[in-house]
Write a protein that holds these residues in place. Sequence first.
Motif, PDB file in Angstrom:
ATOM      1  N   HIS A  62      48.069   6.157  88.695  1.00 14.52           N
ATOM      2  CA  HIS A  62      47.234   5.714  89.561  1.00 14.52           C
ATOM      3  C   HIS A  62      46.114   4.794  89.134  1.00 14.52           C
ATOM      4  N   LYS A  63      46.147   3.323  89.459  1.00 16.99           N
ATOM      5  CA  LYS A  63      45.465   2.475  88.738  1.00 16.99           C
ATOM      6  C   LYS A  63      45.745   2.615  87.202  1.00 16.99           C
ATOM      7  N   GLN A  64      44.657   2.647  86.467  1.00 11.94           N
ATOM      8  CA  GLN A  64      44.756   2.901  84.635  1.00 11.94           C
ATOM      9  C   GLN A  64      44.915   4.351  84.471  1.00 11.94           C
ATOM     10  N   PHE A  65      45.114   5.356  85.312  1.00  9.14           N
ATOM     11  CA  PHE A  65      45.198   6.703  85.089  1.00  9.14           C
ATOM     12  C   PHE A  65      46.482   7.250  85.282  1.00  9.14           C
ATOM     13  N   VAL A  66      46.792   8.199  84.595  1.00  4.32           N
ATOM     14  CA  VAL A  66      47.850   9.177  84.896  1.00  4.32           C
ATOM     15  C   VAL A  66      47.369  10.500  85.673  1.00  4.32           C
ATOM     16  N   LEU A  67      47.806  10.590  86.850  1.00  3.65           N
ATOM     17  CA  LEU A  67      47.503  11.744  87.616  1.00  3.65           C
ATOM     18  C   LEU A  67      48.323  13.079  87.137  1.00  3.65           C
TER      19      LEU A  67
END
Length: 176
Positions: A62-67
Amino acid sequence: MTRLSPSEDKAERITIGKVGAVHGIRGEVRIIPLTDFVDRFMKMNVVMVGNEPLHIESCRYHKQFVLLKFREYPTREDAMHLNGRLLTIARDEVTPLDEGEYYTFDIIGLTVLDLDGNELGRVDNILRTGSNDVYQAHSKDGKEVLIPALKSVVKAIDIAQGKMIVDLLEETEDAR
């Protein structure tokens, strides 16, 4: 719950991410990736946080993140306790690099020697300049030594021996 034995050295663990805020109401957490190989998270089943192994139930980007959602922290309230913690893997789980490529954690700490075997210092930082990296080392008396990460300067890197052989004279002569 499995934990690392006291004999397992933390230096053998490599940081790949940092837990940020909780995401949503189902216990997912945002992971700030601290790796060039972000796709690794999709392939992983277990990651360590401190001495605690966490089992990954789901992974998405999600965007620049890893969920990530961990089995051990099923609710939002549980997952909030992970905020700010570092995710690590065993050193033998790192993504293999091509010959002549090195991880930052392999370079930092190397003893820098000139061609005659004189110790110039120990690498304690890597500066990203855009054109090429620069290894920043400090001698025992505190003097700074800047080493361009160029084949013409860095003649050999021996991770097993903890050494880097450099020819700084050639770099100085080229600058004239």
